[in-house]
Design an enzyme around this catalytic site. Structure first.
Site, mmCIF file in Angstrom:
data_model
loop_
_atom_site.group_PDB
_atom_site.id
_atom_site.type_symbol
_atom_site.label_atom_id
_atom_site.label_comp_id
_atom_site.label_asym_id
_atom_site.label_seq_id
_atom_site.Cartn_x
_atom_site.Cartn_y
_atom_site.Cartn_z
ATOM 1 N N ASN A 78 83.473 44.400 17.850
ATOM 2 C CA ASN A 78 82.206 44.481 17.105
ATOM 3 C C ASN A 78 81.898 43.086 16.574
ATOM 4 O O ASN A 78 82.531 42.620 15.631
ATOM 5 C CB ASN A 78 82.374 45.483 15.949
ATOM 6 C CG ASN A 78 81.180 45.485 15.009
ATOM 7 O OD1 ASN A 78 80.107 44.988 15.357
ATOM 8 N ND2 ASN A 78 81.374 46.033 13.816
ATOM 9 N N LYS B 191 79.309 41.964 15.066
ATOM 10 C CA LYS B 191 78.490 41.924 13.837
ATOM 11 C C LYS B 191 77.383 40.880 13.968
ATOM 12 O O LYS B 191 76.814 40.710 15.038
ATOM 13 C CB LYS B 191 79.372 41.665 12.611
ATOM 14 C CG LYS B 191 80.590 42.578 12.563
ATOM 15 C CD LYS B 191 81.300 42.542 11.244
ATOM 16 C CE LYS B 191 82.583 43.357 11.326
ATOM 17 N NZ LYS B 191 83.193 43.612 10.069
ATOM 18 N N HIS C 209 78.790 52.650 10.997
ATOM 19 C CA HIS C 209 79.732 51.623 10.529
ATOM 20 C C HIS C 209 79.618 51.506 9.013
ATOM 21 O O HIS C 209 78.527 51.611 8.448
ATOM 22 C CB HIS C 209 79.431 50.284 11.206
ATOM 23 C CG HIS C 209 80.496 49.264 10.969
ATOM 24 N ND1 HIS C 209 80.585 48.548 9.802
ATOM 25 C CD2 HIS C 209 81.536 48.868 11.748
ATOM 26 C CE1 HIS C 209 81.647 47.745 9.874
ATOM 27 N NE2 HIS C 209 82.236 47.915 11.049
ATOM 28 N N GLU D 164 79.567 49.064 7.093
ATOM 29 C CA GLU D 164 78.616 48.046 6.595
ATOM 30 C C GLU D 164 77.197 48.591 6.620
ATOM 31 O O GLU D 164 76.373 48.232 5.775
ATOM 32 C CB GLU D 164 78.763 46.751 7.419
ATOM 33 C CG GLU D 164 80.034 46.006 7.015
ATOM 34 C CD GLU D 164 80.646 45.149 8.104
ATOM 35 O OE1 GLU D 164 79.966 44.861 9.105
ATOM 36 O OE2 GLU D 164 81.824 44.775 7.959
ATOM 37 N N GLU E 241 88.046 53.775 10.115
ATOM 38 C CA GLU E 241 88.021 52.423 9.561
ATOM 39 C C GLU E 241 88.047 52.490 8.035
ATOM 40 O O GLU E 241 87.002 52.660 7.399
ATOM 41 C CB GLU E 241 86.741 51.706 10.002
ATOM 42 C CG GLU E 241 86.606 51.543 11.487
ATOM 43 C CD GLU E 241 85.802 50.304 11.832
ATOM 44 O OE1 GLU E 241 86.345 49.427 12.486
ATOM 45 O OE2 GLU E 241 84.636 50.213 11.408
ATOM 46 N N GLY F 293 87.727 43.394 7.386
ATOM 47 C CA GLY F 293 87.439 41.998 7.069
ATOM 48 C C GLY F 293 88.240 41.460 5.899
ATOM 49 O O GLY F 293 87.958 40.379 5.384
ATOM 50 N N SER G 228 90.931 44.941 10.197
ATOM 51 C CA SER G 228 91.826 43.783 10.292
ATOM 52 C C SER G 228 92.878 43.930 11.397
ATOM 53 O O SER G 228 94.038 43.552 11.197
ATOM 54 C CB SER G 228 92.485 43.503 8.933
ATOM 55 O OG SER G 228 91.492 43.170 7.973
HETATM 56 C C1 PEP Z 1 84.869 46.253 11.965
HETATM 57 O O1 PEP Z 1 83.905 45.565 11.698
HETATM 58 O O2 PEP Z 1 84.689 47.364 12.492
HETATM 59 C C2 PEP Z 1 86.202 45.742 11.665
HETATM 60 C C3 PEP Z 1 87.219 46.529 11.825
HETATM 61 O O3 PEP Z 1 86.284 44.444 11.222
HETATM 62 P P1 PEP Z 1 87.651 43.563 11.040
HETATM 63 O O4 PEP Z 1 88.450 43.754 12.296
HETATM 64 O O5 PEP Z 1 87.170 42.160 10.863
HETATM 65 O O6 PEP Z 1 88.350 44.114 9.853
#
Ligand code: PEP
Length: 257
Positions: free
Chosen positions: A9, A11, A95, A97, A171, A177, A217
């Site tokens: 992803n 972003k 998601h 975000e 998630e 992040g 992460s």
């Molecule tokens: C995500 O945006 O779905 C995500 C898991 O980000 P990150 O791997 O940077 O934590």
């Protein structure tokens, strides 16, 4: 046997030129990887160019969101049909975000899932709790609520065939992040809960077949141990998907033992 599915992803990152450079590298390095389905979710502006570049490869293209109407006076939105037209096969929906910054709710997630599936897109639907919710011991309650939103848009009578069209991503928001990954045991506990929920509310066949990605992460050095858990079927990767070397290493780590 569920084929692991790893999606990057991106972003709000990468111009069209940068996107093409990255997917060309991924195609070269991952083109022969057969045991894992690999996908990328570039920004809307790069979707078409990326899809064209990946036309003759096994890598798949996803959007990071979609709207639930096909057309109309909805300034700024992009419809599932437009995403198909641009070469997308999948859409990430719900998601954290989007939930956190753009007012996404379980109701809008359900509408988006329904519209995406109707247009022939596969859906990667995200669920997961915040740190406050985990600390307040409401993780399962929140995940259950999110799943209710996702499956309000799904015809549950499709059994195992649903797994071709729906992938879930657990998630935990506190791990996205932040560099703070859920431990394999923490992730597995929620993945097992999700699978049990699917068995109860969708069907036993769907529960056995639907892939559940972990996201939060994921990095080359923690991917393998996470992927070894029985109910983790791949990853949704943010930060580490922006560099070819890291993302390739994660995809390789997702290969079944
Ligand atoms: C995500 O945006 O779905 C995500 C898991 O980000 P990150 O791997 O940077 O934590």
């Amino acid at each position: 046997m569920r084929t692991p599915f790893v999606v990057g992803n991106w972003k709000l990152h990468k111009t069209i030129a940068e996107s093409l450079a990255l997917v060309t590298e991924l195609k070269n390095q991952l083109g022969s990887l057969r045991e894992v389905v690999v996908g990328v979710a570039p920004p809307f502006t790069a979707l078409h160019a990326v899809a064209k570049r990946l036309e003759d490869s096994s890598l798949v293209v996803s959007s990071q969101d979609c709207y639930w109407e096909e057309k109309g006076a909805f300034t700024g939105e992009v419809s599932p049909g437009m995403l198909r037209d641009a070469g997308c096969a999948w859409a990430i929906i719900g998601h954290s975000e989007r939930r956190q910054f753009f007012g996404e709710t379980d109701e809008t997630v359900g509408k988006k899932v329904k519209a995406a599936l109707a247009a022939g897109l596969g859906v990667i639907a995200c669920v997961g709790e915040t740190l406050a919710q985990r600390d307040g011991n409401t993780t399962f309650q929140i995940v259950e609520q999110h799943l209710g939103g996702v499956f309000s848009g799904v015809d549950a009578t499709q059994g195992a065939a649903l797994s071709e069209r729906i992938v879930l991503a657990y998630e935990p928001v506190w791990a996205i992040g932040t560099g703070r990954t859920a431990t394999p045991a923490q992730a597995q506990e929620v993945h097992a809960f999700i699978r049990a929920w699917l068995a109860k509310h969708v069907s036993a066949a769907a529960a056995a077949a639907i892939r559940i990605q972990y996201g939060g992460s994921v990095k080359p050095d923690n991917a393998a141990t996470l992927m070894r858990e029985p109910d983790i079927d791949g990853a949704l990767v943010g930060g580490a998907s922006l560099q070819a070397a890291d993302f390739v290493a994660i995809c390789r780590a997702a290969r079944p033992a």
